[in-house]
Write an enzyme that holds these catalytic residues in place. Structure first.
Site, PDB file in Angstrom:
ATOM      1  CE  LYS A   1      -5.424   6.238   9.847  1.00 46.73           C
ATOM      2  NZ  LYS A   1      -4.010   6.073   9.710  1.00 46.73           N
TER       3      LYS A   1
ATOM      4  CE1 TYR B   1      -8.342   3.948   9.338  1.00 50.23           C
ATOM      5  CE2 TYR B   1      -9.515   5.699   8.361  1.00 50.23           C
ATOM      6  CZ  TYR B   1      -8.627   4.980   8.580  1.00 50.23           C
ATOM      7  OH  TYR B   1      -7.353   5.291   7.701  1.00 50.23           O
TER       8      TYR B   1
ATOM      9  CG  ASP C   1       2.715  -6.296  16.770  1.00 50.60           C
ATOM     10  OD1 ASP C   1       2.293  -5.093  16.535  1.00 50.60           O
ATOM     11  OD2 ASP C   1       2.164  -7.238  17.432  1.00 50.60           O
TER      12      ASP C   1
ATOM     13  N   GLY D   1       0.767  -1.405   0.233  1.00 51.44           N
ATOM     14  CA  GLY D   1      -0.081  -0.026   0.011  1.00 51.44           C
ATOM     15  C   GLY D   1       1.011   1.109  -0.009  1.00 51.44           C
ATOM     16  CB  ILE D   2       0.325   4.488   1.871  1.00 53.67           C
ATOM     17  CG1 ILE D   2      -1.041   4.978   1.165  1.00 53.67           C
ATOM     18  CG2 ILE D   2       0.984   5.665   2.108  1.00 53.67           C
ATOM     19  CD1 ILE D   2      -2.110   5.666   1.958  1.00 53.67           C
TER      20      ILE D   2
ATOM     21  CG  ASP E   1      -7.244   0.955  -5.869  1.00 52.91           C
ATOM     22  OD1 ASP E   1      -7.594  -0.075  -5.109  1.00 52.91           O
ATOM     23  OD2 ASP E   1      -7.440   0.962  -7.373  1.00 52.91           O
TER      24      ASP E   1
ATOM     25  NE  ARG F   1     -13.918   3.580   6.863  1.00 49.73           N
ATOM     26  CZ  ARG F   1     -14.859   2.636   6.337  1.00 49.73           C
ATOM     27  NH1 ARG F   1     -16.043   2.313   6.764  1.00 49.73           N
ATOM     28  NH2 ARG F   1     -14.631   2.194   4.967  1.00 49.73           N
TER      29      ARG F   1
ATOM     30  NE  ARG G   1     -15.340   6.514   0.642  1.00 47.59           N
ATOM     31  CZ  ARG G   1     -15.335   5.717   1.890  1.00 47.59           C
ATOM     32  NH1 ARG G   1     -16.325   5.108   2.396  1.00 47.59           N
ATOM     33  NH2 ARG G   1     -14.041   5.567   2.197  1.00 47.59           N
TER      34      ARG G   1
END
Length: 245
Positions: A148, A144, A54, A18-19, A178, A141, A202
């Site tokens: 954030k 989450y 971790d 991912g990122i 994505d 959300r 969205r």
């Protein structure tokens, strides 16, 4: 491509996908000495040094950062995160504690481990990855978004605390990106293809943000050429944070 990171020692968390992986690739292309930590490291680019760690475990973080930053550290990118779908009534206390432990305290543990070496750098920089959910209400959300939002607020406070020591702190707020992270969320739904289409739709831009676009923003803030960027909250969200209908 500019080699503005030539000789710059960087640590990226979550560099296996991912990122995080896109950021590793971006920094390598710009000349950085890149290392990363993640739960698994099988897909980390071979040019980067990688260790398993971790972020929910302080001893694991301390061990990995101490080894990877033994020769010094100039840039830290905090990127690791997990998600949870649901409103304020969803999830039990363990769910809330788990997300808080990874998404917020995970950043804290890595920052604390890295700061002794960052303080020795002539151009130290920290970039924290938050989310556009810190700025705009997104349905289902709540948990989450809470984590954030904490990262965004923490980044602003860190910027004020550390600037006198020559350590710049900035924050990137992506929209829906994505990544495998989003694919897994979609796969948990009754209709994964419809859920992926919903994620694309969205975004005012009409598609999800690419990991490479976020990586470019991260590198831009972390670059030694951005020496006056401090406390910047940079949205990379396809307009989601400012044009949500």
């Amino acid at each position: 491509m500019t080699m503005d990171f030539a000789g710059v020692r960087t640590l990226v968390t979550g560099g296996n996908a991912g990122i995080g992986r896109a950021t590793v690739v971006e920094l390598l292309a710009r000349g950085a000495d890149v290392c990363t930590i993640d739960l698994t490291i099988d897909d980390v680019p071979s040019e980067a040094r990688a260790l398993t760690a971790d972020v929910s475990d302080a001893a694991s973080v301390q061990r990995a950062v101490a080894e990877l930053a033994a020769d010094g550290l100039d840039v830290l990118v905090n990127n690791v995160g997990i998600s949870f779908e649901g409103g304020i009534e969803h999830g039990d206390d363990d769910d809330w504690a788990r997300l808080w432990n990874v998404n917020v305290l995970g950043y804290v543990r890595v920052i604390r481990a890295a700061l002794p070496e960052l303080r020795k750098s002539p151009s130290a920089s920290i970039v924290n990855v938050s989310s556009c959910t810190a700025d705009v209400g997104v349905r289902n959300r709540a948990l989450y978004s809470a984590t954030k939002g904490a990262i965004k607020s923490m980044s602003l406070s860190m910027a004020a605390d550390l600037i006198d020591e020559g350590i710049r702190v900035n924050c990137v707020l992506p929209g829906t990106v994505d990544t495998p992270f989003m694919w897994e969320l979609a796969d948990r739904s009754e209709d994964p293809e419809a859920k992926r289409a919903e994620y694309h739709a969205r975004q005012p831009l009409g598609r999800m943000v690419s990991p490479e676009e976020v990586a470019f923003a991260i590198a831009s803030l972390a670059s030694p050429r951005a020496a006056s960027s401090v406390g910047t909250m940079l949205a990379v969200d396809g307009g989601l944070g400012r044009m949500l209908a």
